[in-house]
Design a protein around this motif. Structure first.
Motif, PDB file in Angstrom:
ATOM      1  N   TYR A   1       1.749   5.118 -19.072  1.00 47.06           N
ATOM      2  CA  TYR A   1       2.060   6.378 -18.378  1.00 47.06           C
ATOM      3  C   TYR A   1       3.379   6.983 -18.867  1.00 47.06           C
ATOM      4  O   TYR A   1       3.873   7.949 -18.290  1.00 47.06           O
ATOM      5  CB  TYR A   1       2.048   6.202 -16.852  1.00 47.06           C
ATOM      6  CG  TYR A   1       3.075   5.255 -16.297  1.00 47.06           C
ATOM      7  CD1 TYR A   1       4.407   5.629 -16.161  1.00 47.06           C
ATOM      8  CD2 TYR A   1       2.717   3.984 -15.895  1.00 47.06           C
ATOM      9  CE1 TYR A   1       5.347   4.759 -15.656  1.00 47.06           C
ATOM     10  CE2 TYR A   1       3.647   3.108 -15.379  1.00 47.06           C
ATOM     11  CZ  TYR A   1       4.965   3.507 -15.261  1.00 47.06           C
ATOM     12  OH  TYR A   1       5.889   2.637 -14.760  1.00 47.06           O
TER      13      TYR A   1
ATOM     14  N   GLU B   1       5.896   8.629  -5.609  1.00 47.65           N
ATOM     15  CA  GLU B   1       5.725  10.097  -5.638  1.00 47.65           C
ATOM     16  C   GLU B   1       6.901  10.789  -4.962  1.00 47.65           C
ATOM     17  O   GLU B   1       7.431  11.779  -5.470  1.00 47.65           O
ATOM     18  CB  GLU B   1       4.414  10.479  -4.954  1.00 47.65           C
ATOM     19  CG  GLU B   1       3.180  10.093  -5.734  1.00 47.65           C
ATOM     20  CD  GLU B   1       1.896  10.220  -4.912  1.00 47.65           C
ATOM     21  OE1 GLU B   1       1.936  10.798  -3.790  1.00 47.65           O
ATOM     22  OE2 GLU B   1       0.849   9.735  -5.394  1.00 47.65           O
TER      23      GLU B   1
ATOM     24  N   ASP C   1       2.609   3.713  -3.985  1.00 50.44           N
ATOM     25  CA  ASP C   1       2.288   4.971  -4.664  1.00 50.44           C
ATOM     26  C   ASP C   1       2.977   6.155  -3.994  1.00 50.44           C
ATOM     27  O   ASP C   1       3.574   7.005  -4.654  1.00 50.44           O
ATOM     28  CB  ASP C   1       0.782   5.182  -4.792  1.00 50.44           C
ATOM     29  CG  ASP C   1       0.012   4.931  -3.510  1.00 50.44           C
ATOM     30  OD1 ASP C   1       0.599   4.489  -2.507  1.00 50.44           O
ATOM     31  OD2 ASP C   1      -1.200   5.185  -3.523  1.00 50.44           O
ATOM     32  N   ARG C   2       2.951   6.208  -2.656  1.00 46.05           N
ATOM     33  CA  ARG C   2       3.612   7.312  -1.937  1.00 46.05           C
ATOM     34  C   ARG C   2       5.116   7.279  -2.129  1.00 46.05           C
ATOM     35  O   ARG C   2       5.758   8.320  -2.273  1.00 46.05           O
ATOM     36  CB  ARG C   2       3.262   7.274  -0.453  1.00 46.05           C
ATOM     37  CG  ARG C   2       1.872   7.862  -0.186  1.00 46.05           C
ATOM     38  CD  ARG C   2       1.561   7.792   1.255  1.00 46.05           C
ATOM     39  NE  ARG C   2       1.274   6.358   1.485  1.00 46.05           N
ATOM     40  CZ  ARG C   2       0.605   5.877   2.477  1.00 46.05           C
ATOM     41  NH1 ARG C   2       0.183   6.654   3.420  1.00 46.05           N
ATOM     42  NH2 ARG C   2       0.347   4.596   2.585  1.00 46.05           N
TER      43      ARG C   2
ATOM     44  N   ARG D   1       0.786   1.312  -9.325  1.00 42.48           N
ATOM     45  CA  ARG D   1       0.891   2.119  -8.095  1.00 42.48           C
ATOM     46  C   ARG D   1       2.195   2.907  -8.060  1.00 42.48           C
ATOM     47  O   ARG D   1       2.219   4.081  -7.738  1.00 42.48           O
ATOM     48  CB  ARG D   1       0.828   1.225  -6.867  1.00 42.48           C
ATOM     49  CG  ARG D   1      -0.545   0.728  -6.523  1.00 42.48           C
ATOM     50  CD  ARG D   1      -0.501  -0.052  -5.224  1.00 42.48           C
ATOM     51  NE  ARG D   1      -0.768   0.823  -4.107  1.00 42.48           N
ATOM     52  CZ  ARG D   1      -1.914   0.857  -3.442  1.00 42.48           C
ATOM     53  NH1 ARG D   1      -2.892   0.051  -3.766  1.00 42.48           N
ATOM     54  NH2 ARG D   1      -2.071   1.676  -2.439  1.00 42.48           N
ATOM     55  N   LEU D   2       3.301   2.235  -8.343  1.00 44.73           N
ATOM     56  CA  LEU D   2       4.629   2.837  -8.224  1.00 44.73           C
ATOM     57  C   LEU D   2       4.944   3.790  -9.375  1.00 44.73           C
ATOM     58  O   LEU D   2       5.547   4.830  -9.166  1.00 44.73           O
ATOM     59  CB  LEU D   2       5.688   1.731  -8.151  1.00 44.73           C
ATOM     60  CG  LEU D   2       7.135   2.181  -8.028  1.00 44.73           C
ATOM     61  CD1 LEU D   2       7.369   2.947  -6.727  1.00 44.73           C
ATOM     62  CD2 LEU D   2       8.068   0.978  -8.118  1.00 44.73           C
ATOM     63  N   ARG D   3       4.570   3.401 -10.589  1.00 41.08           N
ATOM     64  CA  ARG D   3       4.869   4.171 -11.803  1.00 41.08           C
ATOM     65  C   ARG D   3       6.378   4.414 -11.978  1.00 41.08           C
ATOM     66  O   ARG D   3       6.844   5.550 -12.064  1.00 41.08           O
ATOM     67  CB  ARG D   3       4.094   5.479 -11.827  1.00 41.08           C
ATOM     68  CG  ARG D   3       2.598   5.278 -11.857  1.00 41.08           C
ATOM     69  CD  ARG D   3       1.816   6.571 -11.711  1.00 41.08           C
ATOM     70  NE  ARG D   3       2.121   7.533 -12.736  1.00 41.08           N
ATOM     71  CZ  ARG D   3       1.464   7.686 -13.886  1.00 41.08           C
ATOM     72  NH1 ARG D   3       0.430   6.911 -14.143  1.00 41.08           N
ATOM     73  NH2 ARG D   3       1.813   8.601 -14.756  1.00 41.08           N
TER      74      ARG D   3
ATOM     75  N   GLU E   1       0.815  -1.223   0.000  1.00 40.13           N
ATOM     76  CA  GLU E   1       0.000   0.000   0.000  1.00 40.13           C
ATOM     77  C   GLU E   1       0.847   1.272   0.000  1.00 40.13           C
ATOM     78  O   GLU E   1       0.328   2.357  -0.256  1.00 40.13           O
ATOM     79  CB  GLU E   1      -0.933   0.011   1.222  1.00 40.13           C
ATOM     80  CG  GLU E   1      -1.930  -1.133   1.257  1.00 40.13           C
ATOM     81  CD  GLU E   1      -1.315  -2.479   1.638  1.00 40.13           C
ATOM     82  OE1 GLU E   1      -1.854  -3.507   1.182  1.00 40.13           O
ATOM     83  OE2 GLU E   1      -0.291  -2.510   2.355  1.00 40.13           O
TER      84      GLU E   1
END
Length: 171
Positions: A140, A15, A11-12, A105-107, A8
């Protein structure tokens, strides 16, 4: 030593790393019976960017893909071993059959797999394994790369050699 993070948090983490101007590289695998092929593969992946994040398949998916006798090493221990490598910054255990959700999520800037995977349709037609995560990465604007495998260095080969040695001793 790398840090093991919850799924979870991907993503953070992505970013934050992008905000710091880091080139983020992601790869994934089972990493059952860590060997020199894994090490060289992860070192090559790390050389492509500033931060290497490694996804480790959970035990259920490993069993599904590799067979009932696998994994040999439990997911938490596999994650800890991978995190202990100098070239690895973060490790995450994921529970899906592919890493598509982790990638989404990670990109990462770069998604890396071994040279047995196809990064385009021509390589698929040539017999390499399809790479479902590639569409997510390209969606992306990320880059998909492969790195060569170390010939004869795989967990499957190690398990086969151990069994052959055991069978020879029993005769």
């Amino acid at each position: 030593m790398g840090q093991i993070i919850p799924f979870e948090e991907l993503d953070r983490l992505g970013e934050r790393l992008r905000a710091e101007g880091k080139r983020v590289v992601f790869t994934n695998g089972h990493f059952d019976l860590l060997h020199v092929g894994h090490l060289r593969y992860l070192q090559a992946a790390r050389a492509l960017g500033d931060t290497l994040i490694v996804g480790v398949n959970d035990d259920a998916v490993t069993r599904l893909r590799k067979g009932p006798g696998r994994p040999i090493v439990p997911e938490e221990e596999r994650a800890e071993l991978v995190a202990g490598l100098a070239c690895v910054d973060y490790v995450v255990i994921f529970h899906e059959e592919t890493a598509e959700a982790a990638v989404a999520r990670l990109r990462p800037d770069i998604y890396v797999k071994g040279g047995d995977y196809a990064i385009d349709e021509a390589e698929e037609r040539a017999g390499k394994q399809p790479l479902p995560e590639a569409a997510v990465v390209r969606g992306y604007g990320g880059e998909v790369r492969t790195v060569p495998l170390v010939p004869g260095r795989s967990t499957t080969d190690i398990v086969r050699r151990i069994r052959e040695m055991s069978d020879a001793r029993e005769r």
